[in-house]
Design a protein around this motif. Structure first.
Motif, PDB file in Angstrom:
ATOM      1  N   ARG A  74      71.402  68.294  27.766  1.00  0.00           N
ATOM      2  CA  ARG A  74      71.035  66.875  27.803  1.00  0.00           C
ATOM      3  C   ARG A  74      72.214  66.042  27.297  1.00  0.00           C
ATOM      4  O   ARG A  74      72.834  66.421  26.290  1.00  0.00           O
ATOM      5  N   HIS A  77      70.229  64.085  22.861  1.00  0.00           N
ATOM      6  CA  HIS A  77      69.069  64.910  22.464  1.00  0.00           C
ATOM      7  C   HIS A  77      69.210  66.359  22.960  1.00  0.00           C
ATOM      8  O   HIS A  77      68.222  66.994  23.317  1.00  0.00           O
ATOM      9  N   ARG A 114      58.524  67.977  22.057  1.00  0.00           N
ATOM     10  CA  ARG A 114      59.896  68.422  21.745  1.00  0.00           C
ATOM     11  C   ARG A 114      60.534  67.458  20.747  1.00  0.00           C
ATOM     12  O   ARG A 114      60.532  66.245  20.959  1.00  0.00           O
ATOM     13  N   VAL A 148      57.886  59.186  24.995  1.00  0.00           N
ATOM     14  CA  VAL A 148      59.215  59.684  24.612  1.00  0.00           C
ATOM     15  C   VAL A 148      59.766  58.798  23.498  1.00  0.00           C
ATOM     16  O   VAL A 148      60.429  57.785  23.750  1.00  0.00           O
ATOM     17  N   GLY A 149      59.452  59.165  22.265  1.00  0.00           N
ATOM     18  CA  GLY A 149      59.786  58.310  21.132  1.00  0.00           C
ATOM     19  C   GLY A 149      60.800  58.929  20.193  1.00  0.00           C
ATOM     20  O   GLY A 149      61.379  59.984  20.458  1.00  0.00           O
ATOM     21  N   ASN A 150      60.998  58.255  19.085  1.00  0.00           N
ATOM     22  CA  ASN A 150      61.909  58.702  18.025  1.00  0.00           C
ATOM     23  C   ASN A 150      61.184  58.705  16.688  1.00  0.00           C
ATOM     24  O   ASN A 150      60.061  58.214  16.576  1.00  0.00           O
ATOM     25  N   ALA A 160      69.558  48.122  27.935  1.00  0.00           N
ATOM     26  CA  ALA A 160      70.013  49.429  28.426  1.00  0.00           C
ATOM     27  C   ALA A 160      71.488  49.420  28.824  1.00  0.00           C
ATOM     28  O   ALA A 160      72.160  50.451  28.804  1.00  0.00           O
ATOM     29  N   PHE A 163      73.755  51.248  26.413  1.00  0.00           N
ATOM     30  CA  PHE A 163      73.468  52.606  25.945  1.00  0.00           C
ATOM     31  C   PHE A 163      74.648  53.574  26.098  1.00  0.00           C
ATOM     32  O   PHE A 163      75.009  54.265  25.133  1.00  0.00           O
ATOM     33  N   VAL A 223      58.356  53.092  19.877  1.00  0.00           N
ATOM     34  CA  VAL A 223      59.395  52.062  19.783  1.00  0.00           C
ATOM     35  C   VAL A 223      59.062  50.805  20.609  1.00  0.00           C
ATOM     36  O   VAL A 223      58.866  49.740  20.043  1.00  0.00           O
ATOM     37  N   PHE A 340      61.238  65.131  30.245  1.00  0.00           N
ATOM     38  CA  PHE A 340      60.465  63.943  29.873  1.00  0.00           C
ATOM     39  C   PHE A 340      60.993  62.741  30.647  1.00  0.00           C
ATOM     40  O   PHE A 340      62.203  62.598  30.823  1.00  0.00           O
ATOM     41  N   LEU A 356      65.183  47.463  27.348  1.00  0.00           N
ATOM     42  CA  LEU A 356      65.630  48.820  27.022  1.00  0.00           C
ATOM     43  C   LEU A 356      64.735  49.825  27.746  1.00  0.00           C
ATOM     44  O   LEU A 356      65.202  50.792  28.336  1.00  0.00           O
ATOM     45  N   ARG A 360      65.466  52.641  30.658  1.00  0.00           N
ATOM     46  CA  ARG A 360      65.100  54.047  30.468  1.00  0.00           C
ATOM     47  C   ARG A 360      64.331  54.554  31.683  1.00  0.00           C
ATOM     48  O   ARG A 360      64.517  55.686  32.108  1.00  0.00           O
ATOM     49  N   SER A 363      66.750  55.724  34.025  1.00  0.00           N
ATOM     50  CA  SER A 363      67.678  56.760  33.566  1.00  0.00           C
ATOM     51  C   SER A 363      67.083  58.169  33.513  1.00  0.00           C
ATOM     52  O   SER A 363      67.756  59.149  33.825  1.00  0.00           O
ATOM     53  N   TYR A 364      65.821  58.280  33.110  1.00  0.00           N
ATOM     54  CA  TYR A 364      65.289  59.625  32.840  1.00  0.00           C
ATOM     55  C   TYR A 364      65.133  60.451  34.109  1.00  0.00           C
ATOM     56  O   TYR A 364      65.439  61.645  34.132  1.00  0.00           O
ATOM     57  N   THR A 367      68.563  61.614  35.103  1.00  0.00           N
ATOM     58  CA  THR A 367      69.133  62.675  34.268  1.00  0.00           C
ATOM     59  C   THR A 367      68.474  64.021  34.571  1.00  0.00           C
ATOM     60  O   THR A 367      69.117  65.062  34.525  1.00  0.00           O
ATOM     61  N   GLN A 368      67.192  64.013  34.901  1.00  0.00           N
ATOM     62  CA  GLN A 368      66.503  65.289  35.170  1.00  0.00           C
ATOM     63  C   GLN A 368      67.031  65.918  36.453  1.00  0.00           C
ATOM     64  O   GLN A 368      67.129  67.139  36.562  1.00  0.00           O
TER      65      GLN A 368
HETATM   66 FE1  HDE Z   1      66.578  58.385  25.600  1.00  0.00          FE
HETATM   67  N1  HDE Z   1      67.431  59.593  26.958  1.00  0.00           N
HETATM   68  N2  HDE Z   1      67.574  56.803  26.359  1.00  0.00           N
HETATM   69  N3  HDE Z   1      65.840  57.166  24.119  1.00  0.00           N
HETATM   70  N4  HDE Z   1      65.610  59.915  24.790  1.00  0.00           N
HETATM   71  C1  HDE Z   1      67.241  60.915  27.063  1.00  0.00           C
HETATM   72  O1  HDE Z   1      66.863  62.135  29.038  1.00  0.00           O
HETATM   73  C2  HDE Z   1      68.193  56.784  27.548  1.00  0.00           C
HETATM   74  C3  HDE Z   1      66.070  55.829  23.993  1.00  0.00           C
HETATM   75  C4  HDE Z   1      64.683  59.887  23.776  1.00  0.00           C
HETATM   76  O2  HDE Z   1      63.171  66.044  24.235  1.00  0.00           O
HETATM   77  C5  HDE Z   1      67.871  61.501  28.293  1.00  0.00           C
HETATM   78  O3  HDE Z   1      66.054  64.202  29.425  1.00  0.00           O
HETATM   79  C6  HDE Z   1      68.644  55.458  27.843  1.00  0.00           C
HETATM   80  C7  HDE Z   1      65.157  55.238  23.069  1.00  0.00           C
HETATM   81  C8  HDE Z   1      64.214  61.222  23.488  1.00  0.00           C
HETATM   82  O4  HDE Z   1      63.857  66.136  26.310  1.00  0.00           O
HETATM   83  C9  HDE Z   1      68.385  60.266  29.027  1.00  0.00           C
HETATM   84  C10 HDE Z   1      68.283  54.696  26.786  1.00  0.00           C
HETATM   85  C11 HDE Z   1      64.372  56.273  22.639  1.00  0.00           C
HETATM   86  C12 HDE Z   1      64.887  62.046  24.382  1.00  0.00           C
HETATM   87  C13 HDE Z   1      68.077  59.154  28.069  1.00  0.00           C
HETATM   88  C14 HDE Z   1      67.595  55.535  25.857  1.00  0.00           C
HETATM   89  C15 HDE Z   1      64.815  57.470  23.305  1.00  0.00           C
HETATM   90  C16 HDE Z   1      65.734  61.209  25.175  1.00  0.00           C
HETATM   91  C17 HDE Z   1      68.863  62.588  28.057  1.00  0.00           C
HETATM   92  C18 HDE Z   1      68.533  53.212  26.555  1.00  0.00           C
HETATM   93  C19 HDE Z   1      63.240  56.236  21.615  1.00  0.00           C
HETATM   94  C20 HDE Z   1      64.792  63.559  24.458  1.00  0.00           C
HETATM   95  C21 HDE Z   1      68.164  63.883  28.424  1.00  0.00           C
HETATM   96  C22 HDE Z   1      68.077  52.388  27.597  1.00  0.00           C
HETATM   97  C23 HDE Z   1      62.130  55.401  22.004  1.00  0.00           C
HETATM   98  C24 HDE Z   1      63.656  64.013  25.320  1.00  0.00           C
HETATM   99  C25 HDE Z   1      66.917  63.479  29.000  1.00  0.00           C
HETATM  100  C26 HDE Z   1      63.548  65.520  25.286  1.00  0.00           C
HETATM  101  C27 HDE Z   1      66.545  61.680  26.217  1.00  0.00           C
HETATM  102  C28 HDE Z   1      68.393  57.893  28.344  1.00  0.00           C
HETATM  103  C29 HDE Z   1      67.118  55.070  24.618  1.00  0.00           C
HETATM  104  C30 HDE Z   1      64.210  58.748  23.049  1.00  0.00           C
HETATM  105  C31 HDE Z   1      69.825  60.304  29.479  1.00  0.00           C
HETATM  106  C32 HDE Z   1      69.389  55.048  29.090  1.00  0.00           C
HETATM  107  C33 HDE Z   1      65.051  53.755  22.685  1.00  0.00           C
HETATM  108  C34 HDE Z   1      63.219  61.615  22.427  1.00  0.00           C
HETATM  109  O5  HDE Z   1      67.691  60.054  30.223  1.00  0.00           O
END
Ligand code: HDE
Length: 691
Positions: A74, A77, A114, A148-150, A160, A163, A223, A340, A356, A360, A363-364, A367-368
């Protein structure tokens, strides 16, 4: 096999290598094509000592498959660990949402969660100072919902568009490829000091939230603001929260650094072990629900992901509980391949216009495809919904499930089974939000206050936690080589609070503080919120924690067994550290199982420690530097310490004899194992730091 060999035999090849023959009725090794293999250790050669032949299809297949074992990690993460479980719904929520999983009290929905760090590579250590990901896939009866949080409720940036820059700056510098898995470097602080919107998140990242004791003791947050929709289309705004029923807990920074060396898998081991033991971690899912009237009176924009809504303003209502009760069978198949996607939502839940979140959602999926290599990643079992799926998607790389028959479009006039149709009544519907405006590339001025909540966060911390933020900022900025970046950061800290800025400046040796940064909007003073402190939410329980007992041979049987019992009664576990791996007995001659040699079981691996020795064997500990470190580290990491009389020579050797405080228990003379374990409920004797 020749006639002298039996099934199950081990035979020796001509080069001395050992071959195990299959036992009768047991599986024979085959190639991917199902061809039985006769020799899995020698390639086909032209002559015994000659070159390998290209025709060796068995060698070729084996190496080919091995060469392609890795998929891209990834981009963020990458380092993570996951488990299966279920979500149990508390009450019918149909007055807020028609999402199927929230309709029936007691309904259980399977989940896969995860946890991760953000910046480090797949093999980086668990205790890096970093945000933790907290991503849950709910396999609902109406499709998969990915939350998909933090573990931090706000984010560094508001749009975004920023990022990739944020992540480039946080990860290793591209020319030298270091430092890895840490933000203590010029590039990160350069970017941050030029990004005032990140100040609130920076306060969280510099707090102990970024060095959790384990995944089990941290909160999770969705978030962004989301929408919940009823069947009739009524919308409410919501924020999602995960609250660990184990309480909140973090480690000390110096401890984190040492854990990374001693057990870089500390967090994944902790989750795996607790599930294996049947001590299943649990989180309550809570929602903050609010409407348009709240938007009017709230000081900030709810579409701005750098702001939280204090629980004092909108309480968090628990709506269900997640229990993680099953480890994965295979890490790659499940944890690595789980995909995710924030855009995976179900009827009854919708996205807000948070810029944001909108980014996302793009983006997700992207990325997958990169990681898993095919749009058919949804067919991998961990990503597959557990409800029926019917559509006309077809083909693509690795297609494993193409439908039979000629119908692959809709509408159609064929009699076929299934022949699915979209349903306007039960299908997913977006909220019909009225939208208008010009096409513009701007940030809303309602996003412009960057310091008020950063100040609120700092003011909501206990003095001990505030001191940790000062220390963390001092550590990080001390690693920044460029003085102008350090000073620029101090300028921001001055706007957050002068107290923080001057304490960090003093640690850095800065005599004249720079001018405060000039904020786009003057910050306001907000009331502190208790929910933001870890120490005020630690739950007052020792359940699920670990005590490390450093002991010697012939240790007092009654004392040791009583301690063992008290630890167990508190729902905690005990591991024994000793100078020898086997052969240790108590004073009654009963064997004691040893878990770690002194060198392999430092006190940083435990929540509290006991050192108990027999008079005749205490010398064995005095001779071992790691035994002395065990005690002194436990003391400086503010752990509760139990000891007995014979250990006083050891306390003396590390200079602690005169420093014993209310966190140290002589469980032989002055107190008892019961008192020690009772005290451990507050987890750390942090007062020690303030002397
Ligand atoms: Fe992510 N983020 N993110 N992120 N994120 C990814 O997707 C992205 C953001 C978060 O356990 C990627 O599968 C952008 C916020 C988690 O597999 C990717 C932006 C929050 C995980 C990606 C954000 C997250 C990811 C990389 C800004 C909290 C791990 C691999 C717009 C709310 C999921 C993947 C797992 C993973 C993009 C910002 C949480 C690249 C573009 C805000 C927990 O798609």
């Amino acid at each position: 096999m020749n006639e002298n060999q039996d099934s199950g035999d081990v035979i020796r090849g001509e080069g001395g290598e050992l071959h195990q023959l299959p036992e009768k009725g047991k599986t024979t090794l085959t190639t991917q094509q199902g061809v039985p293999v006769s020799d899995n250790q020698n390639s086909l050669k032209a002559g015994v000592r000659g070159p390998t032949l290209m025709e060796d299809q068995i060698l070729r297949e084996k190496l080919f498959h091995f060469d392609h074992e890795r998929i891209p990690e990834r981009v963020v993460h990458a380092r993570g660990y996951a488990a299966h479980g279920y979500f149990e719904n508390y009450e019918n929520l149909s007055d807020i949402t028609c999402a199927d999983l929230f309709q029936r009290k007691g309904e259980k929905t399977p989940v896969f969660t995860r946890f991760s760090t953000v910046a480090g590579a797949k093999g980086s250590p668990d205790l890096a100072r970093d945000v933790r990901g907290f991503a849950t896939k709910f396999y609902t009866k109406e499709g998969n919902w990915d939350l998909v949080g933090n573990n931090i409720p706000v984010f560094f940036i508001q749009d975004a568009m920023k990022f990739p820059d944020l992540i480039h700056a946080a990860k290793e510098a591209p020319d030298r490829a270091f430092p890895q898995a840490q933000t203590a470097h010029d590039n990160f602080w350069d970017f941050i000091s030029l990004t005032p919107e990140s100040m609130h998140m920076v306060m969280w990242a510099m707090s102990d939230r970024a060095i959790p004791r384990s995944f089990r003791f941290m909160e999770g947050f969705g978030v962004h603001t989301f929408l919940m929709l009823t069947k009739e289309g009524k919308a409410s705004f919501v924020k999602f929260h995960w609250k660990p029923l184990q309480g909140l807990q973090s480690v000390a920074w110096n401890e984190a650094l040492k854990i990374n060396g001693m057990d870089p898998d500390f967090h994944r081991r902790d989750l795996w072990e607790s599930i294996e033991k049947g001590d299943y971690p649990e989180w309550e899912l809570g929602i903050q629900v609010f409407d348009e009237t709240f938007l009017e009176r709230f000081e900030f924009d709810v579409l701005d992901a750098t702001k939280l809504i204090p629980e004092e303003q909108v309480p968090v209502t628990p709506v269900g509980k997640m229990v993680l009760n099953k480890n994965v069978d295979n890490f790659f198949a499940e944890t690595e391949q789980v995909a995710f996607c924030t855009q995976n939502i179900v009827p009854g839940i919708d996205h807000s216009a948070d810029p944001l979140l909108q980014g996302r959602n793009f983006s997700y999926l992207d990325t997958q495809l990169k990681r898993l290599g095919s749009p058919n990643f949804t067919k991998i079992p961990i990503n597959q919904p557990k409800c029926p799926m019917h559509n006309f998607h077809q083909d693509g790389h690795m297609a494993v499930e193409n439908p039979k028959g000629r119908v692959n479009y809709e509408p159609n006039s064929w009699e076929a089974e299934p022949n699915p149709r979209a349903c306007p009544m039960s299908g997913f519907r977006s909220h019909s939000t009225p939208l208008e405006g010009e096409k513009v590339r701007v940030r809303s001025e309602t996003f412009a206050d960057h310091y008020s909540q950063a100040r609120m966060f700092f003011n909501s911390q206990t003095p001990i936690e505030q001191a940790h933020i000062v220390d963390a900022l001092s550590f990080e900025l001390s690693k920044v080589a460029r003085e102008d970046i350090r000073l620029r950061m101090l300028g921001h800290l001055r706007v957050i609070t002068e107290k923080l800025a001057s304490a960090v400046a003093e640690n850095l040796g800065v005599e004249t503080l720079p001018d405060p940064a000039s904020p786009a909007r003057e910050p306001i003073d907000l009331p502190p919120s208790e929910a933001l402190s870890i120490l005020l939410n630690s739950g007052n329980t020792f359940k699920g924690r670990k005590v490390g007992v450093l002991l010697t041979n012939k240790v007092d049987a009654t004392l040791f067994r009583e301690l063992e019992k008290q630890v167990k009664d508190a729902g905690a576990s005990l591991e024994v550290v000793a100078p020898m791996r086997t052969g240790i007995t108590d004073s009654k001659g009963k064997a004691i199982d040893v878990d770690h040699l002194v060198d392999g079981g430092p006190s940083v691996l435990f929540d509290a420690v006991a050192v108990i020795a027999s008079k005749e064997s205490v010398q064995a500990l005095l001779d071992e530097k790691p035994a002395l470190d065990f005690l002194s580290d436990a003391y400086y990491h503010c752990k509760f310490i139990a000891f007995n009389e014979a250990v006083s020579v050891l306390l003396d050797a590390v200079g602690l004899k005169q420093k014993l405080d209310a966190g140290c228990f002589d469980i032989e003379k002055a107190s008892s194992p019961t008192e020690f374990i009772e005290a451990c409920k507050v987890l750390r004797f942090w007062e020690r730091e303030q002397h």
